[in-house]
Each structure stands twice: as structure tokens, then as C-alpha cells.
Enzyme design. Structure first.
Site, PDB file in Angstrom:
ATOM      1  N   GLY A   1     -15.788   2.810 -51.646  1.00 43.68           N
ATOM      2  CA  GLY A   1     -16.506   3.808 -51.920  1.00 43.68           C
ATOM      3  C   GLY A   1     -17.580   3.647 -52.687  1.00 43.68           C
ATOM      4  N   CYS A   2     -18.381   4.959 -52.876  1.00 41.03           N
ATOM      5  CA  CYS A   2     -19.723   4.975 -53.777  1.00 41.03           C
ATOM      6  C   CYS A   2     -19.287   5.206 -55.238  1.00 41.03           C
ATOM      7  CB  CYS A   2     -20.572   5.952 -53.269  1.00 41.03           C
ATOM      8  SG  CYS A   2     -19.719   7.599 -52.906  1.00 41.03           S
ATOM      9  N   TYR A   3     -18.289   6.216 -55.368  1.00 34.51           N
ATOM     10  CA  TYR A   3     -18.074   6.351 -56.952  1.00 34.51           C
ATOM     11  C   TYR A   3     -17.131   5.034 -57.267  1.00 34.51           C
ATOM     12  CZ  TYR A   3     -19.130  11.299 -56.751  1.00 34.51           C
ATOM     13  OH  TYR A   3     -19.740  12.677 -57.136  1.00 34.51           O
TER      14      TYR A   3
ATOM     15  N   THR B   1     -17.398   1.964 -56.483  1.00 25.93           N
ATOM     16  CA  THR B   1     -18.606   0.798 -56.659  1.00 25.93           C
ATOM     17  C   THR B   1     -19.047   0.967 -58.207  1.00 25.93           C
ATOM     18  OG1 THR B   1     -18.901   0.505 -54.476  1.00 25.93           O
ATOM     19  CG2 THR B   1     -20.385  -0.200 -56.035  1.00 25.93           C
TER      20      THR B   1
END
Lengths: 346, 346, 346, 346
Positions: free
Chosen positions: D148-150, D152
Site C-alpha cells: 500500500g501507499c502509506y 511503503t
């Protein structure tokens, strides 16, 4: 009708004072100063005032200012402290929006502001103008040190926890974010639209000048030392401060409902603090242009950390609105006079 | 105290009516309707209203609405025309912010709105609510068709030129731009932040529904047919309309000073039109949240084309503020009551 | 591998040249100058370059620059013209992104730029670097005057109409809007985030320096004089120029389809002009970061006025990308080399 | 040339895959699916692709997809897990950008995603695609669960501290903020420009779906359980994630220099992690459009809390760029192929 003077009216807190006072029933701005813009109409600099205000900037002059009932300093630090002693002596009351009288320890002030405080004796008489903490002192004050924008948002979120000794005061963490107007109206590359739009960053991580102010006042609320890690961030928006505050519960058995109840009770008589229902997340736009501070409580995963969220408009409750709230109290006017405009939303 | 009802209060013109009326000295919102949000508090949908307004959405019902002195329709088109006849019969006065009564020719209305007008007889009694053109008619009106946002900005910029026959009415060109709030509070991909931020585009170039409205009213001002090319654009900002208007001078020998003088005279008694000094360029932010329209005149290179610039807040002078201005006039109140708040700047 | 020098690399067109050239297969930046930032790494000023570029700003020095195959001037006006003659003499080719060589009439240049042109003889040898007009001349040029950002967007939209004598050249009207990066990286109050965000305004209405440049080049396309009313506006976004152009058809019987066909044919071999299908409205974000110009045609209400819309990224097709396109042509490289990155969307 | 298929190409991670792959030297998109947009050209939905891509959306069909070398799932959760088993059986390799294979415990997955996992056996074979942790496993993987973005942004900031046991793993606090594109391309009121512009808020404070993913992976780095308080916020900008991470040092005697050195060593071979000099503050715009993660370390007031800042583009390193980085590794290509474009700044 109170006669109001404003020193340093060319910045954003200056024009915000003018906007808010333009509809105040018991106060009239009679004088506004700026050395650089002397003779210029306020509505030339700020066309939003066209048709509403017929005032020109004048060179600051203590004698003229002393004819006012109250003088606001909307200046960078290191201006007010050079004029305030004489104005006080003349019987004029002062509301200083700058940092000159916020930190009671003159040496600590010097450490953070890199110069000597010129009137430590007057400093000792200043009242910290957070009405939700110092209501009675403000009513009787001659000189108000108006709280900083971050300090306002953070204190309103944390003082109930500290006053009630619900959390560990030594491990407070605050991640806060401000709109760009907090940086003032200064011609700097860093403040350009092209440098800030569509971007986000932290700043002052190693030490922001609001840290000692916050720690000083939280320690008073906690009746003991506090330790705070404070990280400010810059938002790609003009107005608004949002603080996300983390504190560890001393007694994890206390349910969040009870904390919520304590907050609601604590602020029951505070017209400008809105304790939102549990589960809420305050948006800065719900306070844009208004003097309200909205607060919400969370306890993620029911673990031991309480998360408090608060939102204010940095130019209103974080500066000019709070200054007027102080003025109202100092002069026996209704606390909310001139401050009842609702937030501009959307 | 006027009893005010609002039909369709969940959109942006609805919440703006609430914001503006919350500080109006002679009007009180007693009823606000929404089928979808029945029973929900207005401050649940719009947290900016928390603490200021204790009203819940109810299902629209003509009988209840008829107990109001005045009812605002803040609805999409095709709602008001179905309820207005009955309300008028009950003696309630109507201010319709939608398009239902703006175009006096029912067939032309049908062509642009793709349905039949249900009450062409009532349509004939509606007064077009642009106070700067129709002041006296508004005072006596039972039913006001509140002008569209673009039409307000464009008419205020062009009517002095047309009334005075200074320009060729057959070759008018208007390039206008609106903030996104003009598109309303609708869940559409096209209105997402991610689709509009940091971008600009024209839309409705082939034919925007405000075109026939503008042409109709400009023709009245010109006392003859007008030809307008109108290009709307979408700005990456929430509020504000800016119109850039091009018109060819019939007599190039008339100096711009004289045109400026005519504008100033034309609007001398209009509290919400600000004719700025020659050379000015109105910014939309100088009217954000206010009911003001700012106008400036130019004549580039001293050639034959006059350029008029105008700026309004589409939700205020372009909708809810103008609606309240109309209400004030209809009920004999001061025209500016409740509308004196200054623009939020910055 | 072409050795590239950049004079004046601290502005936005400078860093955009670095970004685009960082992936160019046949060119390498070997030198970048700035008096103020001498010795500073380019990635210190522009952290987006960290890890990709190991270059430091040096003081501009004609001898060193003369060792480059090509030198870009990414400077304010009045810098290039002082260094170009010597560099040309040394055999270095020049691509000037500033205004110094855009206007062929030295007196006209002086009128708009308020100083004397120092090398009118060299000025006479400059090629105006709009590849869609001057492809062959550019291939053989020693000195390119890279077009301004507005002039690029406007010319690409109007030249097919003028070359084909479809419209009245004496009554052209252009309403154009630019992102803030067009104002450069200068510490001015007017360019602050707080002064521009959530606002829109016209500027330079009385006369923008791009006007004589546009008129000069359009006259060449029209083979006769043109008259243009040009109004630039400032958008609350970083990148993007959008032009809305109005022209009156000389023969209203020509259908829009035919005009569309002429545009498509005119730009069939232009890799960076996209004639969109009839009815389209180009958004600036569809060209953000790319060298593309998107164009769409309209004829509102089937009246006599044609509306042409065009959109470019002011820093790419309006400056640094077009400069590289010129470089590619000058050195016999594929026109699109290094310029094939797609727009960042959303 | 790798044949690439994309399932669910109408969202922002889909168009970002297209943008990035359009210049990839060894991969070609041969198929992109969307039930809703079947038959529509990708450049009709995303005009930024006009002229660069000649692909139409087709209905997803496992047989056709199985002819690809690799298939990306750019879908909401609960799509991939229904198609992946059959595709794997056909020998196609899978890179899933959704959440279906990120959480290894199928029951925990069900708890957070409110449905049963349909292929827990396949789940057990998925490799978590964070190259900076799992480089070798990725090279041999058949099925990648793209982080996921967060997660990462947070992992890259915290794993060196946890791997080296420098901080208390039980008291981690992360305050993170995301651009709006993280919410996807969905027609919801909450995602409108008018609801998000000029505003900031926390969301998902009680529990965001990225929390269990982050805790799972951090526990692997720490080789033991971790406790994290994670607060996401929504920024008024399109792209960018910024994480501000707080951790308490186990041994306050370790100087920050040493921690900085450990970070630099840890990421010496990671082409997409930039450990900035001490005192830096990464801005999201310095990674806009690029696959880079920038990290900076602070130790405010030299107290016991370390503050780590990290910034990524949520659509690139937080999604589509990282997916391509994984593809490069899986197919033995240079890790950085197609990912060397620099951030768009300004």
C-alpha cells in the site's frame, strides 16, 4: 465606542483585525500604522476593504496611539516591547499579537528569539491571553500576550487531559499543520505559490519557537513539567491549523466516554470551543474565517494512546479573532461580540 | 422577524443562505427541506454550522412552507415551478435561485432546459431579481427569479455600455471563468478534486444555459437585439466568477475617462457594485464571501475595443447573497442588511 | 553526445531544462551558471534532482560556455544579448529562451522592454523558434529566439486560420490564462501562495510584452497586418497556459468541419500539436509536463465567430521543451527526442 | 518485449501504469480491461494519452489475459483474488496493486476487509513486493502483493530503526498525510474539489486498513511484535504521501549521526531511496511523478524521540512505479528501467 489603534497593519493579522472589527458594534479602528505604507489607504493595499473603510496608514507614533483605548500590535516580534511601556504608562491597554510577551522567562525568550528582552519588568505583568485558561486575569489585564496559532490549537486539545492528570505529561507528541498565511506576508522564495502548491513538508522539526511557549503553558495546566515533541508542517492552503496530539493514558481503564465527558464539561462555558461527538474528525474548512476551535477525541484500537484532533483558523482563533475576544473581555463586552460570523464553507 | 423557509438546503447555495441569514437581524430560518436528508441536523451535513443553528431537514411540504413569509428555492431547475403556484396562492413570497423563472419566453426555456414549463402564466409575473436593473419592480414582487451567477457578473459589466449605446451590441464577446462551487454539490467524476485541481478548461462552449438569459436581459438594457459569444471556463478554486468582456466602441472618439465616469454614475446608488479606478484588475478573492461585484475598465492600446472586467463570489452576489438582497428590498428592509460582511482575504 | 551549457539555471525554465535533458539520449548538460549560487549543487536548490545530477552552478563565463555545442539562455531579458555575439563568434549555437531576440524590430523591442537593444545586427540573424512555422530555418539556425509561452499557445491556435485567410485579421481577440510559474521564481509579494491561491484575475490588460511578439508573427502568417486584443489572466495553479481565441469568419458559409479538416492537415506532421475532435475542450492538465499543444475548434450557435481553444504547459512547449525541440532540429536529431514523456495526470 | 496486461485500467493507478510503461524499453501494454468502458479508447478517458497509445478497454477475460507475460491488477480489493489462481495456473505472473494478497493471515484480512478470502492457499505463496526488504524473493516470485501507499512510506522510514533494534517497537507513532488521488477515481461527495480544497483533516483515526499491513511487515523487520498508532490525514493536493514517524530510542546515548550512517548504509544499494542530509525536510513535490522515496532524520532538542520524515508519490513509489520496479526484478531487467523520470518541479 472603543477607540482602537493597530500597529503594523500591513500583514495578514492586520487586515484580519480590520475585517473582524468592521462589523464590531462597540469598537472602531481610528488609527493604523505602517512606516512603509504611510499615507496609503488600507483599501489600496487590501481591495477587499474597498467601500467599507476609509482609513490610511500612518507612521507609528506613541503619542497618537496613546489616545486609543486599546492598541493591537500586529507586528513581528521585537516591535511591541519597544513601545508598550510608554503606552501602558499613558493608560492605553495593549493586546500584543506578537511573541514579545508570551514567554515569561526573559532568558528563555532571548534564547529562542536571539535578542535581549528590553522590558522584563513589564513582561512580568503580561497576561497570557487564552480565555479558556485565564478568563478572570484577562478581564483585569492591562497587557495581553495573545497566544501563538499552534499554541492555541495544541493547548485547547491537551489542557483537559493535563489538568485532570489523565495522561503522561512527559511523552506528549504533537504533529501539527498550518496554512501558509501563518508565514505572513513576506516576499520570500519559500512562500511563493510555485514553491508550496501541491506539496507538503515538515519544517522547524529541530525546534520551533512555539515549542517553549506551549511547554510553558502546558506545564501550568499540568502543575508540573511536561515533555513535548512538536512537529509543524506546511499545508498547501491559505488558512487553517490542524493539530494531531498523542498522549499515553496513565490509567488505561478510564474509558474514552469519560474523557469525552470531561472535555465537554471543561468547555461547557467556552463559546469558541466545540467538542465534537466521538468519532468526528474536524476539518479546517469548518472554521475558516471563524473564531471556533473544533476538537475531537479518539482512542485507536482501544490501546493506551489517546489521539486528540483540533482545528482552528490560524488568523482568527489563532490570532486576530482571539485578540478581539480578549478585548471584549478586557472591556466588559460580551465575549462573542463581533465574532459570530460563521465559517465560509465551502 | 421574517419567517424564512428554504427548499433544497443540502447544496452550496443552501448552506450559504444559512450562513448569511444566521446574522441577519430581521430574518430567521424556520424551515429547511430535503427529502434525502429528512431528520438530519443541518450541522451534521455542514459542521461549520455547529453551535449556531438548531435546525433539521424536513420533507418539503407546501402547507408548512406556506406558513413562511418568504421561501427560497435553492434547488436544481424543475423543482420550484411545481410548487410556486400553490405557495403564491397562499400569499407566501418566493425567491427562486434556480433557473425556472429566469427566461420569460416559455418556449425558449423549454429549448434550453429540455422540458415543458409547467406554469407559463406564473412565469409571466416573475421579476428578474437584479436590483441594479429592477429595483422598483423587486420591491413589489411576489416572485423573484434570482439571476444566474454568470449573468450577474456579465450584466453588471455590460449594461452601462448598452444602456448608453456606447458599443456595438451585435458583437459582444465574454470569456468568463467560475470556481467549482458553481457546479454544485453533486457526486460526479468531473467534479472530483483529482480531476480539477491544478487545471483549467473551457466548457459549454457550444452553448451554456446562461447564454439565453444573458442575451434576454442585455437586449432589455440595449433596447434591441444583442449578439453574444459566451465562453465559460472552470477554475481550480472553490468560489469566484470573473468575466472578461469585449465590446467595440461605436464612437472611438469617446475617451475611456468618460466611460469610467458613466459607470461610476450608473452605480452611484448601488451598494454592491464597486467601480474600481481605471487600470485596476479585480481579483476574485477580494469578493470571496461578500456580496460585492467589482468592475474595472480598460481600453488596450487605445484601440476600439473596450475590455470590462468584473468579479463576484458566485455563491453570494451570484446566488444566495443576491437572493437576500432581493428579500431585503421586497420587505422594505435596508438593502444591505445581513450582507455587510467583508471578503475573507487572504 | 551534445555538450550543453545553461546560462541562468536557477529559475523554473532552468530546472525544467535539467529535468528534460536528464533523459535525453544525445545531450548532456556540462555547465550551468548562476552568479548568486556559484558553487552550490543544482540538487541543493532543486532536491528533485538529487541522485540524478552531479552539477554545480558556476559563474557565467563566455570562454567556458564557448566550449559547449549549444548554450541555452534561461535568463530574464537583457542577459543573452550581452553574451550572444561573442558565443556565436566562437561557433557555439544559441537557444535563447528570453525575449532578447524575439522581436525583429529593435526599436519596437526597446519600446516594450525599456532599454536599447545592444546587438541589432545579430538580432537580424535570429530565427524565431516555432517549429510549426519555421522548421527549415530552425535546422540551419545559429541563434534561436525561443517563442514566449502565450505566443506559442496563441500562434498554434490562430495561424491555420490566418494562413488560409478564413478570418478577419483585424479583429482578433484572445483571452488567455497562465499558471503562476510563468511569473518565474522571484521573491515578490504578488507571487505569494497567500496572494494567488483560490483567486483569479486579469493582468497586463493595457499591454503585455507578448502582444508585439504575437502580432509580429501572426502578421507573417496572415501576410498582412493583424489587430489583436490580448488579455492575460493568472490562474491559481503552477503550470499550464490556456488560450481562448475569437475570430470572425470572412465567409460564414464555410462549415466548421472544413476548418477542422484544415487544422488537421496543417498539423499532420507536427508531432507536438494535437488537433482534438470537434466539441472537445482541452484541459491544461492533459499537457502538464509534456511538450504537447492540444487544440479544439468551436463555432458557438453556428454564428460567425470561431472559438479556438489551445492548451500547453508553459514551462515545456511554452519554454524548455520547445527549446529542446529546437535543439533537436538544429543538430539533426529526431524532433521528439527526450520529449516523449506523457503528461502527469492526475 | 514483455507483454503486459492491466486489469482495471480506469482508475488513477491504471493510467499511471500506462504513463510509466509508455516509455519502458522492454515492456508493452497489449491489453487493458474495464467492464464499464469496454470498447472505449484509453485516450478518450485520459486525453493525456492522445497520440501515444492506441489501446481500447476490453472486458476482462482470463483466457486472453493468460497470453500476457505479466498482468497488473489495478483494481479495488476483491477482484484479483478471484482471477489470480487461474492466471497463475496458466503461467502468467501477477503483480497485484490491490490489498488482496498483502496480509498473510487470511482471518486478519477478513476482519479488515469484511469478506472471506477466496484463495488462502495462493495467499501463502504471494511475495510482499517491497524491493528494499524482499529483493531476492521478488526476483523469483510468481505473485507479488504490491505494498500500500502509506505502508511503503512508513516502512522505508522505520525498518532501519527496527532491524537495528534502535527504538522501542511497542510505542511507534505515525502521523501521515496523503494527496487525494489516494482515494481513487470515485464519484463521491467527499472527494469533490469543493469539499477538499483549502482544507485538511484526519480520517480513519480509529483504524485504517493499512494499519495491519504495516504492523505485519514492521514486526518482520523487528523480529517481534510492534505497536503502532497510525493517523492518516487528507491533503488538499492530488499526489504525495508524507509520513512523520516518532520512535523512542532504546539507548539515548547513540548519537543521531550514527543513526544517519546506518540509514545511508542500509539504503546504499536501493536506487529509489534517498537518505537526505541531516536537517533536511523532504517535500512531496520533490518526488511528484517519480519513484523516489526521500527520507530525513531528526532528533528534536536532542531528547529521546527520533523523528523520521519520508515522502513518496502515492501513485508511483506507492503504487504503479513500485509495481513496475517489481516487474523489472521479476524479469531480470535493470531495477530502474522505465522509472528514471525526474519529479515534476515545480
Amino acid at each position: 465606542m472603543l477607540k482602537v489603534g493597530i500597529v503594523g497593519g500591513t500583514g495578514y493579522t492586520g487586515v484580519e483585525l480590520l475585517r473582524l472589527l468592521s462589523t464590531h458594534a462597540e469598537a472602531e479602528v481610528v488609527m493604523i500604522t505602517s512606516r512603509a505604507e504611510e499615507g496609503v489607504g488600507v483599501d489600496e493595499l487590501f481591495p477587499s476593504l474597498r467601500g467599507a473603510m476609509d482609513l490610511r496608514f500612518s507612521t507609528p507614533d506613541v503619542k497618537s496611539l496613546a489616545t486609543c483605548d486599546v492598541v493591537f500590535f500586529a507586528t513581528p516580534h521585537n516591535v511591541a516591547m519597544n513601545m508598550v511601556p510608554e503606552l501602558l504608562a499613558a493608560g492605553t491597554r495593549i493586546i500584543d499579537l506578537s511573541a514579545d510577551f508570551r514567554i515569561t522567562d526573559a532568558d528563555l525568550w532571548s534564547k529562542w528569539y536571539h535578542e535581549k528582552h528590553v522590558c522584563p519588568d513589564v513582561l512580568a505583568t503580561a497576561v497570557y491571553g487564552l480565555p479558556e485558561r485565564n478568563l478572570e486575569k484577562i478581564r483585569n489585564a492591562k497587557l495581553i500576550a495573545c497566544p501563538g496559532c499552534y499554541p492555541t490549537a495544541v493547548q485547547l486539545g491537551l489542557i483537559p487531559l493535563l489538568e485532570e492528570k489523565l495522561v503522561d505529561p512527559s511523552r506528549l507528541i504533537v504533529s501539527a499543520a498550518s496554512g501558509v498565511s501563518g508565514a505572513g506576508r513576506q516576499a520570500k522564495i519559500d512562500n511563493l505559490f510555485t514553491e508550496l502548491s501541491e506539496s507538503f513538508k515538515a519544517y522547524g522539526v529541530g525546534g520551533h519557537r512555539h515549542l517553549p511557549e506551549i511547554e510553558q503553558e502546558l506545564a501550568l495546566a499540568a502543575k508540573g513539567p511536561v515533555g513535548l515533541t512538536f512537529t509543524p508542517h506546511l499545508l498547501p492552503q491559505v488558512r487553517g491549523i490542524h493539530a494531531t496530539m498523542y498522549a499515553e493514558m496513565l490509567d488505561p481503564a478510564v474509558p474514552l466516554d469519560e474523557v469525552q465527558f470531561l472535555f465537554e464539561k471543561r468547555y461547557a462555558d467556552a463559546p469558541f470551543v466545540d467538542v465534537m461527538p466521538l468519532g468526528s474528525t474536524p476539518q479546517t474548512r469548518t472554521v475558516r474565517g471563524s473564531n471556533m476551535c473544533r476538537i475531537a477525541l479518539h482512542r485507536p484500537q482501544n490501546r493506551d494512546t489517546i489521539v486528540v484532533l483540533s482545528a482552528i483558523d490560524n488568523l482568527v482563533k489563532g490570532a486576530s479573532g482571539q485578540a478581539i475576544q480578549n478585548m471584549n473581555l478586557m472591556f466588559g463586552l460580551p465575549e462573542t461580540m463581533g465574532l459570530q460570523g460563521l465559517a465560509l464553507m465551502p
